[in-house]
Design a protein around this motif. Structure first.
Motif, PDB file in Angstrom:
ATOM      1  N   PHE A   6       0.857  -1.182   0.000  1.00  0.00           N
ATOM      2  CA  PHE A   6       0.000   0.000   0.000  1.00  0.00           C
ATOM      3  C   PHE A   6       0.890   1.227   0.000  1.00  0.00           C
ATOM      4  O   PHE A   6       1.762   1.370   0.863  1.00  0.00           O
ATOM      5  CB  PHE A   6      -0.905   0.020   1.236  1.00  0.00           C
ATOM      6  CG  PHE A   6      -1.884  -1.118   1.259  1.00  0.00           C
ATOM      7  CD1 PHE A   6      -3.119  -0.992   0.642  1.00  0.00           C
ATOM      8  CD2 PHE A   6      -1.553  -2.313   1.875  1.00  0.00           C
ATOM      9  CE1 PHE A   6      -4.023  -2.048   0.650  1.00  0.00           C
ATOM     10  CE2 PHE A   6      -2.450  -3.370   1.889  1.00  0.00           C
ATOM     11  CZ  PHE A   6      -3.684  -3.244   1.281  1.00  0.00           C
ATOM     12  N   HIS A   7       0.672   2.115  -0.969  1.00  0.00           N
ATOM     13  CA  HIS A   7       1.490   3.310  -1.119  1.00  0.00           C
ATOM     14  C   HIS A   7       0.569   4.521  -1.034  1.00  0.00           C
ATOM     15  O   HIS A   7      -0.348   4.666  -1.845  1.00  0.00           O
ATOM     16  CB  HIS A   7       2.186   3.266  -2.479  1.00  0.00           C
ATOM     17  CG  HIS A   7       3.242   4.296  -2.660  1.00  0.00           C
ATOM     18  ND1 HIS A   7       4.136   4.236  -3.690  1.00  0.00           N
ATOM     19  CD2 HIS A   7       3.570   5.405  -1.958  1.00  0.00           C
ATOM     20  CE1 HIS A   7       4.965   5.267  -3.615  1.00  0.00           C
ATOM     21  NE2 HIS A   7       4.631   5.992  -2.579  1.00  0.00           N
ATOM     22  N   TYR A   8       0.804   5.373  -0.050  1.00  0.00           N
ATOM     23  CA  TYR A   8       0.029   6.600   0.109  1.00  0.00           C
ATOM     24  C   TYR A   8       0.881   7.767  -0.353  1.00  0.00           C
ATOM     25  O   TYR A   8       1.995   7.964   0.142  1.00  0.00           O
ATOM     26  CB  TYR A   8      -0.397   6.798   1.572  1.00  0.00           C
ATOM     27  CG  TYR A   8      -1.478   5.847   1.982  1.00  0.00           C
ATOM     28  CD1 TYR A   8      -2.804   6.248   2.005  1.00  0.00           C
ATOM     29  CD2 TYR A   8      -1.178   4.529   2.326  1.00  0.00           C
ATOM     30  CE1 TYR A   8      -3.811   5.366   2.359  1.00  0.00           C
ATOM     31  CE2 TYR A   8      -2.180   3.643   2.675  1.00  0.00           C
ATOM     32  CZ  TYR A   8      -3.483   4.061   2.698  1.00  0.00           C
ATOM     33  OH  TYR A   8      -4.473   3.184   3.040  1.00  0.00           O
ATOM     34  N   VAL A   9       0.359   8.530  -1.321  1.00  0.00           N
ATOM     35  CA  VAL A   9       1.006   9.722  -1.844  1.00  0.00           C
ATOM     36  C   VAL A   9       0.127  10.891  -1.414  1.00  0.00           C
ATOM     37  O   VAL A   9      -1.054  10.931  -1.752  1.00  0.00           O
ATOM     38  CB  VAL A   9       1.140   9.658  -3.379  1.00  0.00           C
ATOM     39  CG1 VAL A   9       1.757  10.932  -3.924  1.00  0.00           C
ATOM     40  CG2 VAL A   9       1.948   8.427  -3.780  1.00  0.00           C
ATOM     41  N   VAL A  10       0.723  11.819  -0.648  1.00  0.00           N
ATOM     42  CA  VAL A  10      -0.072  12.870  -0.013  1.00  0.00           C
ATOM     43  C   VAL A  10       0.472  14.254  -0.353  1.00  0.00           C
ATOM     44  O   VAL A  10       1.673  14.496  -0.209  1.00  0.00           O
ATOM     45  CB  VAL A  10      -0.073  12.689   1.525  1.00  0.00           C
ATOM     46  CG1 VAL A  10      -0.941  13.746   2.195  1.00  0.00           C
ATOM     47  CG2 VAL A  10      -0.517  11.286   1.906  1.00  0.00           C
ATOM     48  N   SER A  63       9.011  -0.923   4.329  1.00  0.00           N
ATOM     49  CA  SER A  63       9.418  -0.083   3.192  1.00  0.00           C
ATOM     50  C   SER A  63       9.869   1.289   3.664  1.00  0.00           C
ATOM     51  O   SER A  63      10.967   1.417   4.169  1.00  0.00           O
ATOM     52  CB  SER A  63       8.371   0.018   2.091  1.00  0.00           C
ATOM     53  OG  SER A  63       8.984   0.592   0.933  1.00  0.00           O
ATOM     54  N   HIS A  64       9.023   2.370   3.535  1.00  0.00           N
ATOM     55  CA  HIS A  64       9.526   3.699   3.899  1.00  0.00           C
ATOM     56  C   HIS A  64       8.412   4.718   4.141  1.00  0.00           C
ATOM     57  O   HIS A  64       7.276   4.547   3.700  1.00  0.00           O
ATOM     58  CB  HIS A  64      10.443   4.243   2.799  1.00  0.00           C
ATOM     59  CG  HIS A  64       9.711   4.626   1.553  1.00  0.00           C
ATOM     60  ND1 HIS A  64       9.426   3.723   0.553  1.00  0.00           N
ATOM     61  CD2 HIS A  64       9.185   5.809   1.146  1.00  0.00           C
ATOM     62  CE1 HIS A  64       8.768   4.340  -0.416  1.00  0.00           C
ATOM     63  NE2 HIS A  64       8.600   5.596  -0.088  1.00  0.00           N
ATOM     64  N   LEU A  65       8.819   5.796   4.826  1.00  0.00           N
ATOM     65  CA  LEU A  65       8.021   7.005   4.978  1.00  0.00           C
ATOM     66  C   LEU A  65       8.941   8.150   4.566  1.00  0.00           C
ATOM     67  O   LEU A  65      10.118   8.159   4.963  1.00  0.00           O
ATOM     68  CB  LEU A  65       7.590   7.235   6.429  1.00  0.00           C
ATOM     69  CG  LEU A  65       6.757   6.172   7.126  1.00  0.00           C
ATOM     70  CD1 LEU A  65       7.626   5.124   7.771  1.00  0.00           C
ATOM     71  CD2 LEU A  65       5.892   6.814   8.172  1.00  0.00           C
ATOM     72  N   SER A  66       8.440   9.115   3.789  1.00  0.00           N
ATOM     73  CA  SER A  66       9.302  10.230   3.389  1.00  0.00           C
ATOM     74  C   SER A  66       8.511  11.526   3.323  1.00  0.00           C
ATOM     75  O   SER A  66       7.279  11.522   3.228  1.00  0.00           O
ATOM     76  CB  SER A  66       9.969   9.952   2.043  1.00  0.00           C
ATOM     77  OG  SER A  66       9.021   9.945   0.999  1.00  0.00           O
ATOM     78  N   TYR A  81       4.848   4.039   2.214  1.00  0.00           N
ATOM     79  CA  TYR A  81       4.699   2.784   1.474  1.00  0.00           C
ATOM     80  C   TYR A  81       5.016   1.626   2.399  1.00  0.00           C
ATOM     81  O   TYR A  81       6.040   1.635   3.085  1.00  0.00           O
ATOM     82  CB  TYR A  81       5.631   2.763   0.260  1.00  0.00           C
ATOM     83  CG  TYR A  81       5.520   1.484  -0.552  1.00  0.00           C
ATOM     84  CD1 TYR A  81       4.294   1.059  -1.053  1.00  0.00           C
ATOM     85  CD2 TYR A  81       6.629   0.700  -0.807  1.00  0.00           C
ATOM     86  CE1 TYR A  81       4.184  -0.115  -1.792  1.00  0.00           C
ATOM     87  CE2 TYR A  81       6.526  -0.470  -1.550  1.00  0.00           C
ATOM     88  CZ  TYR A  81       5.307  -0.871  -2.035  1.00  0.00           C
ATOM     89  OH  TYR A  81       5.199  -2.030  -2.756  1.00  0.00           O
ATOM     90  N   THR A  82       4.118   0.650   2.438  1.00  0.00           N
ATOM     91  CA  THR A  82       4.354  -0.537   3.249  1.00  0.00           C
ATOM     92  C   THR A  82       4.006  -1.788   2.454  1.00  0.00           C
ATOM     93  O   THR A  82       3.080  -1.790   1.646  1.00  0.00           O
ATOM     94  CB  THR A  82       3.516  -0.542   4.546  1.00  0.00           C
ATOM     95  OG1 THR A  82       2.129  -0.525   4.219  1.00  0.00           O
ATOM     96  CG2 THR A  82       3.849   0.642   5.434  1.00  0.00           C
ATOM     97  N   LYS A  86       0.502  -6.240   7.950  1.00  0.00           N
ATOM     98  CA  LYS A  86       0.616  -6.002   9.389  1.00  0.00           C
ATOM     99  C   LYS A  86       0.639  -4.525   9.753  1.00  0.00           C
ATOM    100  O   LYS A  86       0.164  -4.130  10.803  1.00  0.00           O
ATOM    101  CB  LYS A  86       1.868  -6.681   9.935  1.00  0.00           C
ATOM    102  CG  LYS A  86       1.804  -8.186   9.885  1.00  0.00           C
ATOM    103  CD  LYS A  86       3.058  -8.804  10.462  1.00  0.00           C
ATOM    104  CE  LYS A  86       3.015 -10.311  10.329  1.00  0.00           C
ATOM    105  NZ  LYS A  86       4.241 -10.943  10.812  1.00  0.00           N
ATOM    106  N   ALA A  87       1.200  -3.700   8.886  1.00  0.00           N
ATOM    107  CA  ALA A  87       1.333  -2.271   9.171  1.00  0.00           C
ATOM    108  C   ALA A  87       0.013  -1.546   8.929  1.00  0.00           C
ATOM    109  O   ALA A  87      -0.890  -2.046   8.263  1.00  0.00           O
ATOM    110  CB  ALA A  87       2.433  -1.670   8.308  1.00  0.00           C
ATOM    111  N   ASP A  88      -0.060  -0.321   9.458  1.00  0.00           N
ATOM    112  CA  ASP A  88      -1.224   0.552   9.284  1.00  0.00           C
ATOM    113  C   ASP A  88      -0.741   1.868   8.653  1.00  0.00           C
ATOM    114  O   ASP A  88      -0.583   2.870   9.346  1.00  0.00           O
ATOM    115  CB  ASP A  88      -1.886   0.802  10.636  1.00  0.00           C
ATOM    116  CG  ASP A  88      -3.058   1.761  10.560  1.00  0.00           C
ATOM    117  OD1 ASP A  88      -3.558   2.047   9.446  1.00  0.00           O
ATOM    118  OD2 ASP A  88      -3.465   2.258  11.631  1.00  0.00           O
TER     119      ASP A  88
END
Length: 139
Positions: A6-10, A63-66, A81-82, A86-88
């Protein structure tokens, strides 16, 4: 539908410029966001540009947070992106938006690694906008 990640682009607007200019504070926010999002931190690096702006990343087992900031515009570009389930990541995004005092967010959730019958992978994108309650403003 099974997905690998799951990849969140904000796109975050109306953010607190002082927070967006503070690499140390952003590092603290992102480390806590990883904890909120049930992610295992592996390393971090945050860099303060001159005269303004910060770029930073937290590498997690998932994965990562940026973040990349433009304090003079109250704007931040954020990625979370995770891999796995298991992650939220959405919880991490919500935490970050709250702590940088964003008044508005345009969010794209990308479900990545969706397996196709022909041994290929694709992704699916869902996008929404949010007016956030910050400093007595928003919805």
């Amino acid at each position: 539908m099974e997905t690998i990640g799951f990849h969140y682009v904000v796109e975050a607007a109306g953010c607190d410029p002082q927070i967006l200019a503070d690499a140390k504070k952003l590092r603290e926010i992102f480390l806590e966001a990883a904890k909120v999002g049930r992610m295992e931190v592996k390393m971090t690096h945050f860099f303060k540009f001159s005269p303004t702006g910060v770029s930073g990343m937290v590498v997690v087992a998932e994965s990562h947070l940026s973040i990349h900031t433009w304090p003079e515009r109250g704007y931040a570009a954020i990625d979370v992106y995770t891999c796995g389930t298991k992650a939220d990541p959405e919880g991490a995004v919500d935490y970050i938006l709250d702590r940088i005092r964003a008044k508005y967010a345009h969010v794209s959730e990308i479900k990545r690694g969706i397996y196709e019958d022909d041994d290929t992978y694709t992704h699916m994108i869902m996008t929404w906008e949010e007016a956030l309650r910050r400093n007595g403003n928003g919805g």
